[in-house]
Design a protein around this motif. Structure first.
Motif, short mmCIF file in Angstrom:
data_model
loop_
_atom_site.label_atom_id
_atom_site.label_comp_id
_atom_site.label_asym_id
_atom_site.label_seq_id
_atom_site.Cartn_x
_atom_site.Cartn_y
_atom_site.Cartn_z
N THR A 1 36.73 25.01 -0.21
CA THR A 1 37.79 25.38 -0.02
C THR A 1 38.03 25.11 1.28
O THR A 1 37.28 25.19 2.19
CB THR A 1 38.38 26.96 -0.29
N PRO A 2 39.35 24.51 1.94
CA PRO A 2 39.44 24.39 3.05
C PRO A 2 39.27 25.38 4.01
O PRO A 2 39.66 26.74 3.59
CB PRO A 2 41.08 23.80 3.17
N THR A 3 38.65 25.21 5.32
CA THR A 3 38.69 26.04 6.14
C THR A 3 39.26 25.74 7.61
O THR A 3 40.10 24.44 7.52
CB THR A 3 36.95 26.51 6.40
N LEU A 4 38.97 26.37 8.74
CA LEU A 4 39.21 25.97 9.93
C LEU A 4 38.88 24.58 10.35
O LEU A 4 39.34 23.76 11.14
CB LEU A 4 38.90 27.11 11.13
N ALA A 5 37.72 24.44 9.77
CA ALA A 5 36.88 23.15 10.20
C ALA A 5 38.00 21.78 9.82
O ALA A 5 38.27 20.90 10.40
CB ALA A 5 35.49 22.86 9.68
N ARG B 1 27.27 34.04 9.94
CA ARG B 1 26.62 32.77 10.11
C ARG B 1 27.77 31.49 9.72
O ARG B 1 27.70 30.53 10.58
CB ARG B 1 25.41 32.51 9.52
N ASP B 2 28.24 31.46 8.89
CA ASP B 2 29.08 30.59 8.02
C ASP B 2 30.41 30.73 9.07
O ASP B 2 30.90 29.24 9.24
CB ASP B 2 29.59 30.92 6.73
N ARG B 3 30.85 31.81 9.75
CA ARG B 3 32.01 31.82 10.47
C ARG B 3 31.74 30.99 11.58
O ARG B 3 32.51 30.17 12.22
CB ARG B 3 32.48 33.17 10.66
N ALA B 4 30.70 31.33 12.43
CA ALA B 4 30.16 30.80 13.40
C ALA B 4 30.07 29.08 13.20
O ALA B 4 30.45 28.35 14.15
CB ALA B 4 28.90 31.36 13.83
N HIS B 5 29.45 28.75 12.08
CA HIS B 5 29.16 27.13 11.81
C HIS B 5 30.73 26.65 11.74
O HIS B 5 31.08 25.44 12.33
CB HIS B 5 28.54 27.19 10.38
N LEU C 1 38.31 31.24 7.32
CA LEU C 1 36.99 31.28 7.76
C LEU C 1 36.25 32.18 6.64
O LEU C 1 36.73 33.05 6.01
CB LEU C 1 36.94 32.29 9.06
N PRO C 2 34.77 31.76 6.64
CA PRO C 2 34.03 32.11 5.26
C PRO C 2 33.96 33.83 5.70
O PRO C 2 34.19 34.26 6.81
CB PRO C 2 32.80 31.58 5.53
#
Length: 221
Positions: free
Chosen positions: A167-171, A95-99, A90-91
């Motif tokens: 970088t890879p995220t939860l998305a 706001r980025d985390r929510a996205h 997660l970022p």
């Protein structure tokens, strides 16, 4: 690799929810043991009394960490993020985390549940829905969800090599298993160029490659 005690993951090779958790564990370098739970054999091993003690929902995945059982793939991944650290999924900015969470939930909350095994089995058992119709049902909801996912990615300046940045995220962890499912059900992915590119770049990473369904010990030869 992590030197923390081994985690135990109850999983099925073709479970897209389990696939998410496998990717997350690999990205974080967390040592773990898989305990396959066959979702079809003998009516489904997830319905056995022994597994119900692990997860009363009779669903995979389930993660055991010491005396604690964590259920639901997104809860498991957020738990790993908070309790075990490693590569962040997660970022840093709210706001980025929510996205990123919003993208993940398009898959985990809107697309995946409607095509889950127990839903398709219910359609067959209670309404006599034949296989072709069940597959059409699954493709419809995948098409709807991936259309919105593609639109969001294509319109966001933060979309990079991966769903958010480089970088890879939860998305990404959620997207790749859903693309696998879409391909398995014969959905034409031509309308989703951003998704296809991200999926290819993810699968080129060893952590994603090792998590592929066909690379699991319980996958058929």
């Amino acid at each position: 690799m992590s030197t923390t005690p081994e985690l135990t993951l109850y999983d099925y090779w073709r479970s897209s929810a389990g696939y998410r958790v496998r990717i997350a564990l690999n990205l974080k370098g967390l040592r773990h043991v898989r305990k396959p739970v066959h979702l079809v054999k003998d009516g489904g091993e997830q319905h056995a009394a022994g597994f119900r003690e692990v997860n009363p929902q009779e669903l995979v995945p389930a993660l055991v960490d010491g005396q604690r059982v964590i259920r639901q793939s997104l809860a498991i991944i957020e738990y790993l993020e908070e309790a075990h650290g490693g590569v962040p999924l997660l970022p840093s900015q709210p706001r980025d985390r929510a996205h990123v969470r919003g993208l993940a939930m398009i898959v985990a909350c809107d697309i995946h549940p409607l095509g889950n095994l127990r839903v398709l089995q219910y359609l067959e058992r209670e309404f006599g829905t034949h296989q072709a119709a069940r597959e059409d049902w699954s493709r419809h909801w995948m098409r709807e969800g991936l259309r919105s996912f593609e639109t969001i990615l294509a319109g966001d300046a933060a979309t990079g090599t991966f769903c958010h940045g480089d970088t890879p995220t939860l998305a990404d962890v959620c997207l790749v298993p859903q693309v696998y499912n879409a391909s398995r059900f014969g959905l034409d992915l031509a309308a989703y160029p951003t998704i296809r590119g991200i999926n290819e770049r993810c699968l080129a990473l060893p952590e994603f490659d090792a998590a592929r369904p066909e690379n699991q010990s319980d996958a058929p030869p």
